[in-house]
Enzyme design. Sequence first.
Site, PDB file in Angstrom:
ATOM      1  N   ASP A  31       0.919  -1.210   0.198  1.00 36.68           N
ATOM      2  CA  ASP A  31      -0.160   0.021  -0.034  1.00 36.68           C
ATOM      3  C   ASP A  31       0.879   1.332  -0.025  1.00 36.68           C
ATOM      4  OD1 ASP A  31      -3.306   0.498   1.028  1.00 36.68           O
ATOM      5  OD2 ASP A  31      -1.763   2.229   1.124  1.00 36.68           O
ATOM      6  N   ILE A  32       0.441   2.162  -0.580  1.00 36.94           N
ATOM      7  CA  ILE A  32       0.881   3.437  -1.070  1.00 36.94           C
ATOM      8  C   ILE A  32       1.206   4.231   0.316  1.00 36.94           C
ATOM      9  CG2 ILE A  32      -0.588   4.975  -1.937  1.00 36.94           C
ATOM     10  CD1 ILE A  32       1.573   5.884  -3.895  1.00 36.94           C
ATOM     11  N   VAL A  97     -11.168   2.843  -3.731  1.00 37.86           N
ATOM     12  CA  VAL A  97     -10.561   2.400  -4.958  1.00 37.86           C
ATOM     13  C   VAL A  97     -11.607   1.353  -5.617  1.00 37.86           C
ATOM     14  CG1 VAL A  97      -8.972   1.543  -6.424  1.00 37.86           C
ATOM     15  CG2 VAL A  97      -8.189   2.924  -4.657  1.00 37.86           C
ATOM     16  N   HIS A 101      -9.945  -5.347  -3.235  1.00 39.51           N
ATOM     17  CA  HIS A 101      -8.736  -5.343  -2.691  1.00 39.51           C
ATOM     18  C   HIS A 101      -8.814  -5.975  -1.200  1.00 39.51           C
ATOM     19  CE1 HIS A 101      -9.862  -1.181  -2.403  1.00 39.51           C
ATOM     20  NE2 HIS A 101      -9.084  -1.295  -1.449  1.00 39.51           N
TER      21      HIS A 101
HETATM   22  P1  AMP Z   1      -9.636   1.394   0.524  1.00 43.50           P
HETATM   23  O1  AMP Z   1     -10.235   2.565   0.977  1.00 43.50           O
HETATM   24  O2  AMP Z   1     -10.257   0.173   0.917  1.00 43.50           O
HETATM   25  O3  AMP Z   1     -10.384   1.372  -0.931  1.00 43.50           O
HETATM   26  O4  AMP Z   1      -8.231   1.426   0.153  1.00 43.50           O
HETATM   27  C1  AMP Z   1      -7.554   1.925  -0.961  1.00 43.50           C
HETATM   28  C2  AMP Z   1      -5.974   1.685  -0.837  1.00 43.50           C
HETATM   29  O5  AMP Z   1      -5.492   1.865  -1.634  1.00 43.50           O
HETATM   30  C3  AMP Z   1      -5.617   2.769   0.220  1.00 43.50           C
HETATM   31  O6  AMP Z   1      -5.105   2.143   1.429  1.00 43.50           O
HETATM   32  C4  AMP Z   1      -4.391   3.541  -0.397  1.00 43.50           C
HETATM   33  O7  AMP Z   1      -3.479   3.905   0.437  1.00 43.50           O
HETATM   34  C5  AMP Z   1      -4.159   2.538  -1.442  1.00 43.50           C
HETATM   35  N1  AMP Z   1      -3.643   2.895  -2.744  1.00 43.50           N
HETATM   36  C6  AMP Z   1      -4.033   3.932  -3.755  1.00 43.50           C
HETATM   37  N2  AMP Z   1      -3.511   4.298  -4.836  1.00 43.50           N
HETATM   38  C7  AMP Z   1      -2.438   3.601  -4.539  1.00 43.50           C
HETATM   39  C8  AMP Z   1      -1.259   3.043  -5.272  1.00 43.50           C
HETATM   40  N3  AMP Z   1      -1.007   3.632  -6.324  1.00 43.50           N
HETATM   41  N4  AMP Z   1      -0.318   2.064  -4.879  1.00 43.50           N
HETATM   42  C9  AMP Z   1      -0.562   1.501  -3.747  1.00 43.50           C
HETATM   43  N5  AMP Z   1      -1.715   1.712  -2.862  1.00 43.50           N
HETATM   44  C10 AMP Z   1      -2.494   2.503  -3.297  1.00 43.50           C
END
Ligand code: AMP
Length: 116
Positions: A31-32, A97, A101
């Site tokens: 995770d970023i 997103v 996931h």
């Molecule tokens: P959610 O709130 O469950 O949809 O989690 C989305 C997750 O995606 C968050 O923890 C973000 O930090 C992560 N995220 C968003 N963009 C990226 C990226 N480019 N690379 C890695 N993680 C990401």
Amino acid sequence: MVEETIFSKIIRREIPADILYQDELVTAFRDISPQAPTHILIIPNHLIATANDVKQSDEAALGRMMIVAARLAKEEGIDEDGYRLIMNCNKHGGQEVYHIHMHLVGGKPLGPMLSK
Ligand code: AMP
């Protein structure tokens, strides 16, 4: 037609990500914005927008996500102490997103499951 997210670009390696595992069904990357020492996202390679959209034909990919989560937890050395697997759905779940996931989070005591 469901819209692709940034995760599809990560799967196709069009944008950088710290990919830890990839096979024909799933991809796992860090995770970023990590919320704990280990914070990994495990996703199906084909786009499923939310947990509400899961179909019978997704069974293999969803099962693989679980297998990979257990494998990565062991590789990260957090399997014995424990960790949390989270999948958020839609607005009340805090989903940001719209490509499902599984969050694999651990490496410290995580406290109560839900914030008040
Ligand atoms: P959610 O709130 O469950 O949809 O989690 C989305 C997750 O995606 C968050 O923890 C973000 O930090 C992560 N995220 C968003 N963009 C990226 C990226 N480019 N690379 C890695 N993680 C990401």
